[in-house]
Design an enzyme around this catalytic site. Structure first.
Site, mmCIF file in Angstrom:
data_model
loop_
_atom_site.group_PDB
_atom_site.id
_atom_site.type_symbol
_atom_site.label_atom_id
_atom_site.label_comp_id
_atom_site.label_asym_id
_atom_site.label_seq_id
_atom_site.Cartn_x
_atom_site.Cartn_y
_atom_site.Cartn_z
ATOM 1 N N TYR A 10 -1.752 -0.719 10.561
ATOM 2 C CA TYR A 10 -1.842 -1.067 9.138
ATOM 3 C C TYR A 10 -0.700 -0.416 8.360
ATOM 4 O O TYR A 10 -0.031 -1.071 7.549
ATOM 5 C CB TYR A 10 -3.187 -0.608 8.590
ATOM 6 N N SER A 64 0.850 -1.193 0.000
ATOM 7 C CA SER A 64 0.000 0.000 0.000
ATOM 8 C C SER A 64 0.881 1.236 0.000
ATOM 9 O O SER A 64 2.010 1.213 0.507
ATOM 10 C CB SER A 64 -0.896 0.025 1.240
#
Length: 279
Positions: free
Chosen positions: A183, A170
């Site tokens: 995350y 990501s």
């Protein structure tokens, strides 16, 4: 003069080939008869990747934690005439990872491609409020399970003479998403995992690369864009003034798995609409 004419003719033919390919008049199957495993691939980015790999000629095994999601995805893709099967797989469970690999071997006698897409994000808030349980869950699924999945498929790829792994990271690995601390950290860890596996597996003719999506409009990311005011604010901060679509990621993954990318290893490709992406 004749030599110049032949040279010009060659360039013209090459240019026409490029034009035809780019316009869709011809279509090759760069992944013909390759066998691909895609984790967390019944929705969103994973589903778009599975579809594209199959469209490009691969036999794809999709997976999800829920049987109903697997059944729906397989029915949809088989309905499009694609070579797709599926199985329930919780990547955090060793027995499920083994079943996923066994399924591919029974049906297709080998594995050429792994796309590791599974991830969780059970927390939204301040980093100082994160419990040890949350840290363990995020790192276990997002990082450790990815490493274990790669470890499990490598022996099968070696039997085929090589393979390709794409880790779905990501842009949060580069630029923090507010309130998603664990995350973000897990996705930064995947950048390092990519580099280390790439170096170790290259002598086995196995390439490892990473896809780093920006804000892609999926159910998984909905907490970041479901309020219109928040979505509009995000768009204003981006160079390309829209949120990404899962399909924006799929072609890049297919390319990284193909022979066209045979000299690309250990790299992270950002698909983020111009989002800053440097550590």
């Amino acid at each position: 003069m004749q030599k110049a004419g032949r040279l010009l003719g060659g360039w013209t033919q090459a240019w026409m080939s490029v034009r035809m390919a780019s316009s869709g008049l011809t279509r090759r199957n760069p992944l013909s008869n390759k066998v691909a495993l895609v984790t967390a691939s019944t929705d969103g980015i994973g589903f778009a990747i599975a579809r594209r790999l199959a469209e490009d000629g691969a036999h794809v095994v999709v997976s999800s934690r829920k049987q109903q999601n697997v059944d729906r995805a397989v029915a949809t893709l088989q309905g499009e005439g694609l070579s797709v099967t599926g199985i329930v797989c919780h990547v955090g469970k060793a027995e499920d990872r083994e079943k996923l690999i066994t399924t591919a071997l029974k049906r297709h006698q080998g594995i050429d491609i792994l796309v590791s897409n599974a991830a969780v994000n059970p927390f939204f808030g301040n980093l100082m409020d994160v419990t040890e349980e949350v840290w363990d869950k995020v790192l276990s699924i997002n990082v450790t399970a990815t490493a274990m999945m790669i470890k499990a498929v490598v022996p099968e790829m070696e039997k085929r003479g090589g393979g390709s792994v794409v880790i779905v990271g990501s842009v949060a690995g580069f630029t923090r998403f507010p309130s998603l601390g664990p995350y973000n950290v897990s996705k930064t860890a995947l950048l390092g995992l990519t580099k280390n596996f790439a170096a170790e597996l290259a002598p086995k003719n196995i390439r490892v690369n990473c896809l780093a999506p920006g804000l892609i409009k999926t159910r998984f990311s909905s907490v970041l864009w479901e309020e219109k005011a928040r979505e509009d604010f995000i768009k204003e901060a981006m160079q390309i003034r829209r949120l990404g679509k899962p399909e924006d990621c799929a072609g890049i993954v297919s390319f990284l798995c193909s022979e066209d990318a045979s000299y690309i290893n250990g790299e992270t490709v950002v698909v983020g609409g111009g989002t800053p992406s440097r550590l």
